[in-house]
Design a protein around this motif. Structure first.
Motif, PDB file in Angstrom:
ATOM      1  N   PHE A   4       0.897  -1.255   0.076  1.00  0.00           N
ATOM      2  CA  PHE A   4      -0.007  -0.027   0.071  1.00  0.00           C
ATOM      3  C   PHE A   4       0.772   1.263   0.045  1.00  0.00           C
ATOM      4  N   ARG A   5       0.578   2.031  -0.826  1.00  0.00           N
ATOM      5  CA  ARG A   5       1.072   3.730  -0.869  1.00  0.00           C
ATOM      6  C   ARG A   5       0.847   4.148   0.723  1.00  0.00           C
ATOM      7  N   ILE A   6       1.951   5.156   1.089  1.00  0.00           N
ATOM      8  CA  ILE A   6       1.600   5.616   2.406  1.00  0.00           C
ATOM      9  C   ILE A   6       0.134   5.999   2.759  1.00  0.00           C
ATOM     10  N   ASP A   7      -0.343   6.840   1.880  1.00  0.00           N
ATOM     11  CA  ASP A   7      -1.609   7.450   2.317  1.00  0.00           C
ATOM     12  C   ASP A   7      -2.471   6.238   2.343  1.00  0.00           C
ATOM     13  N   ILE A   8      -2.850   5.414   1.531  1.00  0.00           N
ATOM     14  CA  ILE A   8      -3.545   4.171   1.581  1.00  0.00           C
ATOM     15  C   ILE A   8      -3.322   3.377   2.764  1.00  0.00           C
ATOM     16  N   ARG A   9      -2.077   3.199   3.176  1.00  0.00           N
ATOM     17  CA  ARG A   9      -1.771   2.413   4.389  1.00  0.00           C
ATOM     18  C   ARG A   9      -2.207   3.154   5.514  1.00  0.00           C
ATOM     19  N   GLN A  10      -1.964   4.583   5.664  1.00  0.00           N
ATOM     20  CA  GLN A  10      -2.758   5.314   6.707  1.00  0.00           C
ATOM     21  C   GLN A  10      -4.195   4.993   6.830  1.00  0.00           C
ATOM     22  N   ARG A  11      -4.615   5.149   5.767  1.00  0.00           N
ATOM     23  CA  ARG A  11      -6.275   4.824   5.868  1.00  0.00           C
ATOM     24  C   ARG A  11      -6.545   3.472   6.163  1.00  0.00           C
ATOM     25  N   ALA A  12      -5.697   2.320   5.930  1.00  0.00           N
ATOM     26  CA  ALA A  12      -5.873   1.254   6.025  1.00  0.00           C
ATOM     27  C   ALA A  12      -5.966   1.063   7.849  1.00  0.00           C
ATOM     28  N   GLU A  13      -4.939   1.921   8.312  1.00  0.00           N
ATOM     29  CA  GLU A  13      -4.835   1.629   9.681  1.00  0.00           C
ATOM     30  C   GLU A  13      -5.973   2.364  10.562  1.00  0.00           C
ATOM     31  N   GLU A  14      -6.468   3.498   9.844  1.00  0.00           N
ATOM     32  CA  GLU A  14      -7.657   3.963  10.523  1.00  0.00           C
ATOM     33  C   GLU A  14      -8.731   2.979  10.431  1.00  0.00           C
TER      34      GLU A  14
END
Ligand SMILES: Cc1cc2nc3c(=O)[nH]c(=O)nc-3n(C[C@H](O)[C@H](O)[C@H](O)COP(=O)(O)O)c2cc1C
Ligand code: SF4
Ligand code: FES
Lengths: 205, 434
Positions: A4-14
């Protein structure tokens, strides 16, 4: 390395933080994988499996059940035309046939330029605008063949990219709310509420 | 003429272009009901809903108050809101989530308070991309506003709401399949018993599942009292209801009207509602409550729009969607398309549903496309009878969920009412409407 791209990764964690069990995040995470890659890729599957503590076979098996997940690459715009009962009565089949010519691809296939994938859908719950058309799951409320051609022209020219964002849901809104309190606090609140209720019930008896 | 004097209970804000925003919501009575509920005992809130005798708006029409109180034995752990809305020609929840997401959330908080649960999930079908965004935005706004999260409006009550997107599967509207989807699995309905998720639901814990429209009624009920709600409508069908009218009418759309006080004819012909049939054509049939429901002929036009009234005549009001078929409609094609839908959406766990839907679909396809034989008509009836023995309504249950026994409704209705049309297809070797 995360796929995952960094922004997608962040949203995945959310997303993961919203659920008491990681597997519950399966569908939202698959939506994220599809948003990034345009479809559910093998790497996306592996990533979702790691995040949900399941196996790639489990993720693939689950994704296959759901119509919105594409396990093969699709066009930039997935055009869905409903032919179910209300749309049938309003010329949905004719519009679908028309779309085959104007997009240059058969139903279920992708146009040679990689721009469009055409799908025949079941009812999209917009039957008062029959026949119903969605592009990347945005209602476009375009019901006549001429209006459809105009829509295709605008899409080709990239003019609708704001109204019709990439694949995926919940793209334009972050999921900020949810589970702010530590779990222990929630549990003790619930126990207290239960006690109060039982006390009241005893009183009314 | 239709009776249009009832207040708009769930659609009052729809006239505003910004009806989905928090500021419009607050300007138009938003959260007044919730603030009032928070001053009451949870049991008192539940008892208002009981008095309102609010019937669930998801299809089965089970009284919401009873669903909540039946569970008193074991405290409920989760509230789950069903916004899967995939029954063909049903589009009222679509209207509610896009046009008034805050009202839905207020209803969810009220229900959660009555049930004393601290986590609620709102499941929306993935195709509602805009609806999902609006509901998520509304949830975020509600947290900011103090209506969600810790100590709501300074009370002792706390609640988290999680918006969960589906991904395209009709069967996830069935409540146990929906729970499976929430647990991150394929949407396979669970074997009954237990018959209610209230016994074993999400993560094996007691769970209440209610429809989006059911929830959206709660702010008004708390504001005005259950008795005021119960004073509208008639018999067991209290209050108003959102009817989704589609098909061959001049003005399809979502209309909130009082239950029982209006008939199918009112809804279809009133100029303020359906505005009559296209080209003034004659009505051939109406599908009264989603495509799972048996059809009615024009002789039922004066039947009141009430749950029991429709049930007594052998069909159901179901999800509140009404499709009009006129004399320009090929009923064979219509019934074929509905079966194709079921055959695509069957989850495949039960043989009568999985195999039966495909068989019926293929036989219907043959007839509609000119390859039918006269024996096919009786074969179809036999297939229908195998899925739902006796072809009674409500159907006998032969499968895990009621999708299976709903498959025969349209084909059985079409053959019963329009056998000649089937014969004409076979004899002509093509569809007479082509
Ligand atoms: C195949 C099938 C599909 C269903 N689809 C929906 C749906 O899309 N939305 C819904 O609210 N209920 C649907 N239901 C009914 C639900 O199982 C459940 O009864 C309902 O959500 C309860 O809410 P209510 O009591 O507020 O009506 C469906 C049931 C079946 C068997
Ligand atoms: S009746 Fe059909 S949809 Fe329901 S569980 Fe059985 S196979 Fe699945
Ligand atoms: S039947 Fe096509 S959107 Fe409902």
């Amino acid at each position: 390395m995360s796929h995952f791209r960094i922004d997608i990764r962040q949203r995945a964690e959310e997303v993961l933080a919203l659920y008491p069990r990681p597997r519950s995040a399966m569908l939202p995470l698959l939506h994220l994988a599809q948003e990034q890659d345009g479809y559910i890729s093998d790497a996306g599957i592996a990533e979702v499996a790691a995040l949900t503590l399941t196996t790639p076979a489990d993720v693939r098996g689950t994704a296959l059940f759901y119509d919105m997940f594409h396990l093969e690459p699709v066009g930039k715009y997935v055009v869905g035309i409903c032919t179910n009962i209300a749309c049938l009565l309003a010329g949905g089949d004719e519009l679908l046939e028309h779309a085959v010519t104007s997009l240059g691809c058969p139903v279920g296939a992708t146009s040679n330029d990689g721009l469009f994938t055409l799908e025949e859908t079941e009812c999209l719950a917009d039957c008062d605008f029959a026949p119903c058309v969605q592009v990347n799951h945005r209602y476009v409320r375009t019901t006549t063949p001429d209006a459809f051609d105009a829509l295709v022209g605008q899409l080709r020219a990239g003019k609708l990219d704001h109204e019709v964002p990439n694949h995926g849901t919940l793209i334009r809104v972050r999921r900020t709310g949810g589970l702010h309190a530590p779990r222990a606090e929630v549990a003790s609140e619930r126990a207290a509420a239960r006690e109060q209720r039982e006390a009241r019930a005893a009183e009314t008896k | 003429m239709a009776t249009l004097t009832a207040p708009k209970i769930v659609s009052s804000r729809a006239e505003f272009a910004d009806s989905h925003t928090l500021s419009r919501f607050l300007d138009t009575g938003g959260y007044v009901g919730l603030r009032k509920a928070l001053t009451m005992f949870p049991e008192a809130v539940a008892s208002e809903v009981d008095q309102a005798s609010l019937l669930g708006r998801g299809g089965a029409g089970f009284p919401a108050g009873r669903k909540w109180s039946m569970l008193r034995k074991a405290p409920v752990s989760y509230l789950v809101v069903n916004g899967d809305e995939s029954e063909p020609a049903t589009f009222k929840d679509h209207f509610l989530v896009e046009r008034d997401p805050h009202q839905l959330i207020e209803g969810v908080i009220i229900a959660a308070y009555a049930l004393q649960v601290t986590t609620a999930y709102i499941f929306l079908r993935g195709e509602f991309a805009l609806g999902l965004e609006r509901v998520q935005q509304a949830v975020n706004d509600a947290y900011e506003h103090g209506a969600l999260g810790r100590k709501i409006f300074g009370s002792d009550f706390s609640l988290d709401v999680i918006v969960h997107p589906g991904a395209g599967a009709y069967i996830c509207g069935e409540e146990t399949a929906l729970i499976e989807a929430l647990e991150g699995k394929r949407g396979f309905p669970r074997i009954k018993p237990p018959f209610f998720p209230a016994v074993t639901g999400l993560y094996g814990e007691p769970t209440v599942v209610n429809n989006v429209e059911t929830m959206s009624n709660l702010p008004w009920i708390i504001n005005n009292g259950g008795a005021a709600f119960a004073a509208l409508g008639g018999g067991r069908s209290t209050g108003t209801r959102l009817f989704a009218l589609a098909g061959r009418v001049n003005n399809p759309g979502v209309f909130e009207i009082e239950m029982v006080k209006n008939t199918f004819r009112d809804l279809i012909y009133d100029p303020a509602l359906g505005g009559g049939v296209i080209n003034d054509n004659k009505i051939k049939a109406i599908i009264p409550g989603g495509v799972s429901a048996p059809w009615f002929g024009p002789d039922m036009l004066d039947l009141p729009l009430g749950q029991d009234e429709v049930a007594e005549k052998g069909s159901m009001l179901g999800s509140g969607s009404i499709v009009v078929l006129d004399d320009a409609t090929c009923v064979v094609r219509a019934a074929w398309r509905i079966t194709k839908f079921f055959s695509r959406e069957s989850c495949g766990q039960c043989t009568p549903c999985r195999e039966g839907s495909g068989w019926i679909e293929r036989a219907m396809y043959r007839i509609e496309h000119g390859g039918g034989r006269l024996e096919d008509i009786d074969l179809l009836l036999d297939l229908c009878d195998n899925i739902a023995p006796g072809l009674t309504w409500p159907p006998q249950q032969t499968t895990i969920c009621v999708l299976g026994p709903s498959i025969p409704s349209s084909v059985h209705s079409a053959i019963q009412m329009f056998r000649d049309d089937f014969v004409a297809h076979v004899e002509l070797g093509r569809c007479p409407h082509d």
